[in-house]
Write a protein that holds these residues in place. Structure first.
Motif, PDB file in Angstrom:
ATOM      1  N   GLY A 170      43.617  24.055  30.348  1.00  0.00           N
ATOM      2  CA  GLY A 170      43.861  25.005  29.289  1.00  0.00           C
ATOM      3  C   GLY A 170      42.652  25.761  28.797  1.00  0.00           C
ATOM      4  O   GLY A 170      42.771  26.627  27.920  1.00  0.00           O
ATOM      5  N   ASP A 171      41.484  25.496  29.356  1.00  0.00           N
ATOM      6  CA  ASP A 171      40.264  26.186  28.924  1.00  0.00           C
ATOM      7  C   ASP A 171      40.256  27.647  29.371  1.00  0.00           C
ATOM      8  O   ASP A 171      40.904  28.031  30.353  1.00  0.00           O
ATOM      9  CB  ASP A 171      39.026  25.502  29.509  1.00  0.00           C
ATOM     10  CG  ASP A 171      38.484  24.395  28.625  1.00  0.00           C
ATOM     11  OD1 ASP A 171      38.977  24.235  27.491  1.00  0.00           O
ATOM     12  OD2 ASP A 171      37.547  23.694  29.068  1.00  0.00           O
ATOM     13  N   ALA A 172      39.469  28.437  28.649  1.00  0.00           N
ATOM     14  CA  ALA A 172      39.109  29.786  29.081  1.00  0.00           C
ATOM     15  C   ALA A 172      37.715  29.714  29.689  1.00  0.00           C
ATOM     16  O   ALA A 172      36.795  29.161  29.081  1.00  0.00           O
ATOM     17  CB  ALA A 172      39.114  30.751  27.906  1.00  0.00           C
ATOM     18  N   VAL A 173      37.564  30.273  30.886  1.00  0.00           N
ATOM     19  CA  VAL A 173      36.312  30.171  31.643  1.00  0.00           C
ATOM     20  C   VAL A 173      35.913  31.560  32.124  1.00  0.00           C
ATOM     21  O   VAL A 173      36.762  32.326  32.608  1.00  0.00           O
ATOM     22  CB  VAL A 173      36.467  29.221  32.849  1.00  0.00           C
ATOM     23  CG1 VAL A 173      35.168  29.167  33.659  1.00  0.00           C
ATOM     24  CG2 VAL A 173      36.877  27.823  32.399  1.00  0.00           C
ATOM     25  N   ALA A 174      34.646  31.888  32.010  1.00  0.00           N
ATOM     26  CA  ALA A 174      34.103  33.112  32.594  1.00  0.00           C
ATOM     27  C   ALA A 174      33.044  32.740  33.619  1.00  0.00           C
ATOM     28  O   ALA A 174      32.188  31.893  33.346  1.00  0.00           O
ATOM     29  CB  ALA A 174      33.498  34.014  31.518  1.00  0.00           C
ATOM     30  N   VAL A 200      33.241  38.055  36.764  1.00  0.00           N
ATOM     31  CA  VAL A 200      32.412  39.226  36.465  1.00  0.00           C
ATOM     32  C   VAL A 200      31.504  39.526  37.650  1.00  0.00           C
ATOM     33  O   VAL A 200      30.807  38.630  38.149  1.00  0.00           O
ATOM     34  CB  VAL A 200      31.563  38.985  35.204  1.00  0.00           C
ATOM     35  CG1 VAL A 200      30.730  40.233  34.873  1.00  0.00           C
ATOM     36  CG2 VAL A 200      32.449  38.598  34.017  1.00  0.00           C
ATOM     37  N   ASP A 201      31.513  40.777  38.101  1.00  0.00           N
ATOM     38  CA  ASP A 201      30.633  41.221  39.182  1.00  0.00           C
ATOM     39  C   ASP A 201      30.679  42.747  39.183  1.00  0.00           C
ATOM     40  O   ASP A 201      31.368  43.353  38.358  1.00  0.00           O
ATOM     41  CB  ASP A 201      31.089  40.643  40.529  1.00  0.00           C
ATOM     42  CG  ASP A 201      29.965  40.556  41.548  1.00  0.00           C
ATOM     43  OD1 ASP A 201      29.452  39.448  41.796  1.00  0.00           O
ATOM     44  OD2 ASP A 201      29.587  41.609  42.093  1.00  0.00           O
ATOM     45  N   SER A 202      29.955  43.364  40.110  1.00  0.00           N
ATOM     46  CA  SER A 202      30.011  44.820  40.242  1.00  0.00           C
ATOM     47  C   SER A 202      30.595  45.262  41.568  1.00  0.00           C
ATOM     48  O   SER A 202      30.832  46.452  41.782  1.00  0.00           O
ATOM     49  CB  SER A 202      28.611  45.430  40.087  1.00  0.00           C
ATOM     50  OG  SER A 202      27.754  44.960  41.119  1.00  0.00           O
ATOM     51  N   LEU A 207      35.160  41.152  43.698  1.00  0.00           N
ATOM     52  CA  LEU A 207      36.131  40.956  42.622  1.00  0.00           C
ATOM     53  C   LEU A 207      37.529  40.746  43.203  1.00  0.00           C
ATOM     54  O   LEU A 207      38.313  39.948  42.678  1.00  0.00           O
ATOM     55  CB  LEU A 207      36.110  42.147  41.671  1.00  0.00           C
ATOM     56  CG  LEU A 207      34.840  42.256  40.815  1.00  0.00           C
ATOM     57  CD1 LEU A 207      34.835  43.563  40.029  1.00  0.00           C
ATOM     58  CD2 LEU A 207      34.697  41.064  39.865  1.00  0.00           C
ATOM     59  N   ALA A 208      37.843  41.430  44.301  1.00  0.00           N
ATOM     60  CA  ALA A 208      39.126  41.205  44.969  1.00  0.00           C
ATOM     61  C   ALA A 208      39.193  39.782  45.526  1.00  0.00           C
ATOM     62  O   ALA A 208      40.239  39.116  45.437  1.00  0.00           O
ATOM     63  CB  ALA A 208      39.326  42.229  46.088  1.00  0.00           C
ATOM     64  N   ALA A 215      40.846  33.875  40.020  1.00  0.00           N
ATOM     65  CA  ALA A 215      40.567  34.606  38.786  1.00  0.00           C
ATOM     66  C   ALA A 215      41.825  35.295  38.278  1.00  0.00           C
ATOM     67  O   ALA A 215      42.572  35.897  39.049  1.00  0.00           O
ATOM     68  CB  ALA A 215      39.459  35.629  39.006  1.00  0.00           C
ATOM     69  N   ASP A 216      42.034  35.214  36.971  1.00  0.00           N
ATOM     70  CA  ASP A 216      43.158  35.917  36.336  1.00  0.00           C
ATOM     71  C   ASP A 216      42.781  37.347  35.971  1.00  0.00           C
ATOM     72  O   ASP A 216      43.604  38.255  36.037  1.00  0.00           O
ATOM     73  CB  ASP A 216      43.583  35.166  35.070  1.00  0.00           C
ATOM     74  CG  ASP A 216      44.006  33.747  35.359  1.00  0.00           C
ATOM     75  OD1 ASP A 216      45.062  33.558  35.989  1.00  0.00           O
ATOM     76  OD2 ASP A 216      43.264  32.804  34.984  1.00  0.00           O
ATOM     77  N   VAL A 217      41.538  37.530  35.558  1.00  0.00           N
ATOM     78  CA  VAL A 217      41.032  38.836  35.149  1.00  0.00           C
ATOM     79  C   VAL A 217      39.694  39.067  35.832  1.00  0.00           C
ATOM     80  O   VAL A 217      38.868  38.144  35.909  1.00  0.00           O
ATOM     81  CB  VAL A 217      40.844  38.902  33.615  1.00  0.00           C
ATOM     82  CG1 VAL A 217      40.255  40.251  33.197  1.00  0.00           C
ATOM     83  CG2 VAL A 217      42.162  38.639  32.893  1.00  0.00           C
ATOM     84  N   VAL A 218      39.466  40.267  36.347  1.00  0.00           N
ATOM     85  CA  VAL A 218      38.167  40.603  36.930  1.00  0.00           C
ATOM     86  C   VAL A 218      37.569  41.751  36.135  1.00  0.00           C
ATOM     87  O   VAL A 218      38.279  42.657  35.693  1.00  0.00           O
ATOM     88  CB  VAL A 218      38.270  40.956  38.424  1.00  0.00           C
ATOM     89  CG1 VAL A 218      38.745  39.756  39.225  1.00  0.00           C
ATOM     90  CG2 VAL A 218      39.187  42.144  38.663  1.00  0.00           C
TER      91      VAL A 218
END
Length: 369
Positions: A170-174, A200-202, A207-208, A215-218
């Motif tokens: 249940g944690d949020a992780v970046a 997080v990347d450029s 990111l794909a 990853a849920d969000v990029v």
């Protein structure tokens, strides 16, 4: 005397393909014939002169191979011809640090990292393995070299970012940076049960791949402020665990700013120079935060567990192997990898036999050319 081909470090930005005597094992040691290895970002730091090692050291620390010779005391547990991997970290299992659970620091600071650091490593046809009983891990039947070549370091290290950060269900992780280790950290957060994983990347391609790895969000940091977006996604709190997987001031600082009070910054990056922790996101040192660093866990039991994850289909690391080279072509492979061209993530190096070198015994070129 039997010889073998190796790739040796010969000063800043210089690698050399050389002939060396083939090693012979003493009691408790083994020699493996290397069938596949790879290049790590740490090797790039070494070749660029950012991490000091001795001149002439054979680099590389991610070996897959076949047992070629065994010293006394290793049979019948192991046998010649057996396919094995060896962790990038080779603890002895008996010193003060090992007996206190700090296996990666075997013998003292960074002491478990021997291959390509304090002893000759895996960019060679043959590799001498110390404390072999603690470090040789048989490869499960049916797994190819490329399915397990990233287990000795990249997968073990990336997963340890989530483990050391104590990611809970249940944690949020970046995860800041989506190179091979960052991608495996993203995978590790998924395996540990994180509810929200932000990568997080450029690089759009990385990111794909992060989405593919869980990853849920990029977030492309060239297009938006990652800290502001992470705060928005977490109702202003910040993530429970921020994983830094690059080793730069800006990623470390962003990870710190993206973390909630009472949270954990799990650092996997290899830093050079001075690292600064800003006053504000540290809450004057009163924010009940943890900053934890981790060196890749090694040893045969760690390797067994991670290979079982591959064997049972829980993880698939093969998409990370994007390019393949012969060891003779190390300069081309290193140039591609170190400059991150052509969508490279990891390269597979195969020490195929070549004619014995003559003359000076070395083919030397600058690794930045």
């Amino acid at each position: 005397m039997e010889t073998m081909k190796v790739v040796a470090f010969r000063g800043t930005n210089t690698l050399a393909v050389e002939e060396r005597p083939r090693p012979a094992p003493k009691a408790g040691q083994a020699v493996i014939r290397v069938t596949t290895t790879t290049i790590c970002g740490t090797d790039v730091h070494i070749v660029k002169g950012e991490y000091p090692v001795r001149n002439g050291l054979v680099l590389g620390h991610e070996p897959v191979g076949v047992i070629d010779a065994l010293g006394d005391g290793l049979e019948p547990e192991y046998h010649v011809g057996q396919r094995v991997i060896v962790g990038a970290i080779t603890p002895c299992g008996q010193c003060f640090y090992c007996l206190n659970g700090a296996h990666s620091q075997c013998g003292g600071p960074l002491g478990g990292w021997r291959f390509g650091n304090t002893i000759d490593g895996a960019w060679a046809e043959y590799l001498l393995v110390p404390d072999a009983r603690a470090n040789l891990a048989p490869i499960p039947e049916g797994l190819s070299d490329e399915q397990v070549v990233l287990v000795p370091d990249i997968f073990s290290t990336g997963l340890s970012g989530a483990e050391s950060g104590n990611v809970r269900v249940g944690d949020a992780v970046a995860v800041f940076a989506q190179g091979p280790i960052g991608l495996c950290a993203t995978l590790g957060a998924k395996l540990r049960g994180a509810a929200l994983i932000v990568a997080v990347d450029s690089s759009p391609a990385r990111l794909a791949m992060a989405k593919r790895f869980g990853a849920d969000v990029v977030i492309n940091f060239q297009e938006q402020d990652p800290v502001a977006e992470i705060r928005r996604l977490t109702d202003g709190r910040g993530v429970d665990v921020a994983i830094e997987a690059l080793g730069r001031q800006e990623t470390f600082e962003n990870a710190l700013r993206a973390m909630r009070v009472g949270g954990t910054l799990s650092s996997l990056g290899v830093y050079s120079g001075k690292l600064v922790a800003p006053y504000e996101p540290l809450y004057a040192g009163l924010g009940d935060q943890r900053i934890v660093t981790t060196l890749c866990p090694g040893g045969k039991e760690r390797m067994r567990r991670l290979m079982d994850m591959v064997a049972h289909g829980r993880v698939d690391l093969s998409p990370l192997v994007t390019h393949r080279f012969a060891l003779d072509d190390i300069l081309d492979a290193f140039d591609l990898f170190s400059h991150q061209r052509d969508g490279v993530l990891k390269v597979a190096l195969s020490p195929a036999p070549t004619p014995q070198l003559t003359g000076t015994g070395a083919k030397e070129r600058h690794a930045d050319r």
